[in-house]
Design a protein around this motif. Sequence first.
Motif, PDB file in Angstrom:
ATOM      1  N   ASN A 152       1.283 -10.157 -17.199  1.00 36.19           N
ATOM      2  CA  ASN A 152       1.664 -10.005 -15.799  1.00 36.19           C
ATOM      3  C   ASN A 152       1.124 -11.207 -15.050  1.00 36.19           C
ATOM      4  N   GLN A 196       0.943 -13.077 -11.380  1.00 33.35           N
ATOM      5  CA  GLN A 196       1.145 -12.977  -9.933  1.00 33.35           C
ATOM      6  C   GLN A 196       1.061 -14.376  -9.347  1.00 33.35           C
ATOM      7  N   ASP A 198       5.405 -11.532 -10.779  1.00 38.32           N
ATOM      8  CA  ASP A 198       5.273 -10.804  -9.520  1.00 38.32           C
ATOM      9  C   ASP A 198       5.079 -11.841  -8.428  1.00 38.32           C
ATOM     10  N   TYR A 223      -0.217 -12.718   1.277  1.00 36.70           N
ATOM     11  CA  TYR A 223      -1.324 -13.135   0.412  1.00 36.70           C
ATOM     12  C   TYR A 223      -2.307 -13.950   1.236  1.00 36.70           C
TER      13      TYR A 223
END
Length: 62
Positions: free
Chosen positions: A5, A7, A44, A51
Motif C-alpha cells: 500500500n 500513500q 492511495d 495532507y
Amino acid sequence: MPIVNIQLIAGRSQEQLKALVADVTAAVVKDTGAPAEHVHVILDEMQKNRYSVGGVLKSDEK
C-alpha cells in the motif's frame, strides 16, 4: 500474496505511476520470490488539501 500500500500526494503522471508499480512489483518478486501475478500494489493518492506536515496543509505551502 504480498500487498503493498503506497500513500502519496496526487499529481504524478500516469506514466510515473505505471513505472512505480512496475518497479515495486519487481522488487517484491526479487526479494520474496512471489510470482508477479500475486503481487498487489494499491496506490492511495491524497489531494494536497487533505495532507499536512507540521500542522501545515501541503496546499498552503509556498
